[in-house]
Motif scaffolding. Structure first.
Motif, PDB file in Angstrom:
ATOM      1  N   THR A  29       0.855  -1.180   0.000  1.00 18.69           N
ATOM      2  CA  THR A  29       0.000   0.000   0.000  1.00 18.69           C
ATOM      3  C   THR A  29       0.895   1.235   0.000  1.00 18.69           C
ATOM      4  O   THR A  29       2.121   1.136   0.021  1.00 18.69           O
ATOM      5  N   GLN A  30       0.254   2.411   0.003  1.00 18.46           N
ATOM      6  CA  GLN A  30       0.994   3.669   0.025  1.00 18.46           C
ATOM      7  C   GLN A  30       0.700   4.428   1.312  1.00 18.46           C
ATOM      8  O   GLN A  30      -0.450   4.599   1.693  1.00 18.46           O
ATOM      9  N   ASP A  31       1.762   4.842   1.995  1.00 17.11           N
ATOM     10  CA  ASP A  31       1.654   5.721   3.150  1.00 17.11           C
ATOM     11  C   ASP A  31       2.105   7.098   2.679  1.00 17.11           C
ATOM     12  O   ASP A  31       3.269   7.459   2.780  1.00 17.11           O
ATOM     13  N   GLY A  32       1.161   7.852   2.118  1.00 16.14           N
ATOM     14  CA  GLY A  32       1.548   9.099   1.465  1.00 16.14           C
ATOM     15  C   GLY A  32       2.299   8.769   0.197  1.00 16.14           C
ATOM     16  O   GLY A  32       1.788   8.133  -0.705  1.00 16.14           O
ATOM     17  N   THR A  34       5.154   6.983   0.300  1.00 14.77           N
ATOM     18  CA  THR A  34       6.066   5.902   0.636  1.00 14.77           C
ATOM     19  C   THR A  34       5.381   4.545   0.528  1.00 14.77           C
ATOM     20  O   THR A  34       4.329   4.333   1.142  1.00 14.77           O
ATOM     21  N   PHE A  36       4.549   0.716   1.445  1.00 20.31           N
ATOM     22  CA  PHE A  36       4.585  -0.038   2.688  1.00 20.31           C
ATOM     23  C   PHE A  36       4.143  -1.457   2.369  1.00 20.31           C
ATOM     24  O   PHE A  36       3.165  -1.659   1.654  1.00 20.31           O
ATOM     25  N   ASN A  62       0.077  -3.252  13.418  1.00 22.69           N
ATOM     26  CA  ASN A  62       0.646  -2.966  12.105  1.00 22.69           C
ATOM     27  C   ASN A  62      -0.063  -1.737  11.528  1.00 22.69           C
ATOM     28  O   ASN A  62      -1.271  -1.768  11.302  1.00 22.69           O
ATOM     29  N   PRO A  63       0.639  -0.644  11.256  1.00 19.87           N
ATOM     30  CA  PRO A  63      -0.026   0.581  10.792  1.00 19.87           C
ATOM     31  C   PRO A  63      -0.612   0.487   9.391  1.00 19.87           C
ATOM     32  O   PRO A  63      -1.320   1.408   8.962  1.00 19.87           O
ATOM     33  N   GLN A  64      -0.367  -0.599   8.687  1.00 22.36           N
ATOM     34  CA  GLN A  64      -0.811  -0.645   7.294  1.00 22.36           C
ATOM     35  C   GLN A  64      -2.323  -0.534   7.149  1.00 22.36           C
ATOM     36  O   GLN A  64      -2.811   0.040   6.174  1.00 22.36           O
ATOM     37  N   GLN A  66      -4.285   1.364   8.485  1.00 28.63           N
ATOM     38  CA  GLN A  66      -4.710   2.768   8.451  1.00 28.63           C
ATOM     39  C   GLN A  66      -4.642   3.346   7.038  1.00 28.63           C
ATOM     40  O   GLN A  66      -5.317   4.330   6.734  1.00 28.63           O
ATOM     41  N   HIS A  67      -3.852   2.726   6.173  1.00 29.98           N
ATOM     42  CA  HIS A  67      -3.773   3.189   4.787  1.00 29.98           C
ATOM     43  C   HIS A  67      -5.071   2.900   4.039  1.00 29.98           C
ATOM     44  O   HIS A  67      -5.364   3.549   3.032  1.00 29.98           O
ATOM     45  N   GLU A  70      -7.737   5.581   3.039  1.00 32.21           N
ATOM     46  CA  GLU A  70      -7.495   6.523   1.950  1.00 32.21           C
ATOM     47  C   GLU A  70      -8.177   6.102   0.653  1.00 32.21           C
ATOM     48  O   GLU A  70      -8.263   6.885  -0.297  1.00 32.21           O
TER      49      GLU A  70
END
Length: 212
Positions: A29-32, A34, A36, A62-64, A66-67, A70
């Motif tokens: 995925t994309q974190d902004g 970046t 991930f 795992n913060p993923q 949260q993507h 979007e």
């Protein structure tokens, strides 16, 4: 993904079988700006949606996940057998080394679901899928309090697929004699991954009937 026509796989039955057999995926995925990535077992439901649906879970830590809010398209990469191919195995010359492999890219927009019953059903389905081939499968029975704790620690999601791309680069552009030489060398390799690639070549019908 760059896919020469000789290596492109579009048959849904073959793609479904591949995703079932090689179900440990890299989810990107994309974190902004970046990228991930996480590495997850993912179940494929081919009859859910036009291109099928992936279903999985990851750790809440795992913060993923949260993507996903979007609404951006994610990419899940499923890797099959792969291996180095030496030109010394070809009858045709001159030739150069290459790498043969099989991979499927699955694209879609992830969506989280938080219904406890549905999450439990996902966990039971995942356990059943991976335990089914074992001689003594684990039944998956857990104390209710422990199970509730586990559920709170994960995020379950599904990815209705917008497209599937299959690339099986197995030497289809080579002569029958070259394919036979490659298969024979891989079959007698000391490396298990090479022998798995040889068997995949045979299963895909790219090995001449005279190959041993």
């Amino acid at each position: 993904m760059y896919i020469p026509s000789a290596f492109r796989i579009e048959d849904k039955t073959r793609l479904s079988a591949f995703l079932g057999q090689h179900s440990f995926a890299t989810l990107i995925t994309q974190d902004g700006a970046t990228p991930f990535a996480s590495h997850l077992p993912m179940l494929f439901r081919p009859d859910l949606g036009e291109h099928g649906t992936l279903i999985a879970h990851l750790a809440r830590a795992n913060p993923q996940w949260q993507h996903f809010a979007e609404g951006r398209e994610a990419l899940a990469i499923f890797h099959g057998p792969h291996g180095y191919i030496s030109p010394s195995w070809y009858e045709t010359a001159p030739a150069v080394p290459t790498w043969n492999y099989a991979v499927v890219h699955a694209y879609g927009i992830p969506a989280i679901f938080d219904d406890p019953d549905r999450i439990v059903a996902l966990l039971r389905e995942t356990i059943s899928f991976y335990e089914s081939s074992l001689e003594q499968p684990w039944p998956g029975e857990l104390p209710a309090e422990y199970l509730d704790k586990m559920i709170r620690g994960i995020v379950a999601f599904e990815i209705p697929l917008t497209r599937l791309e299959g690339k099986f680069k197995l030497g289809q552009n080579r002569s029958a004699a070259d394919l036979q030489g490659v298969h024979q060398a891989l079959s007698h390799s000391a490396h298990a991954d090479d022998r798995t690639l040889a068997e995949f070549m045979r299963a895909e019908g790219h090995v001449p009937t005279t190959a041993s």
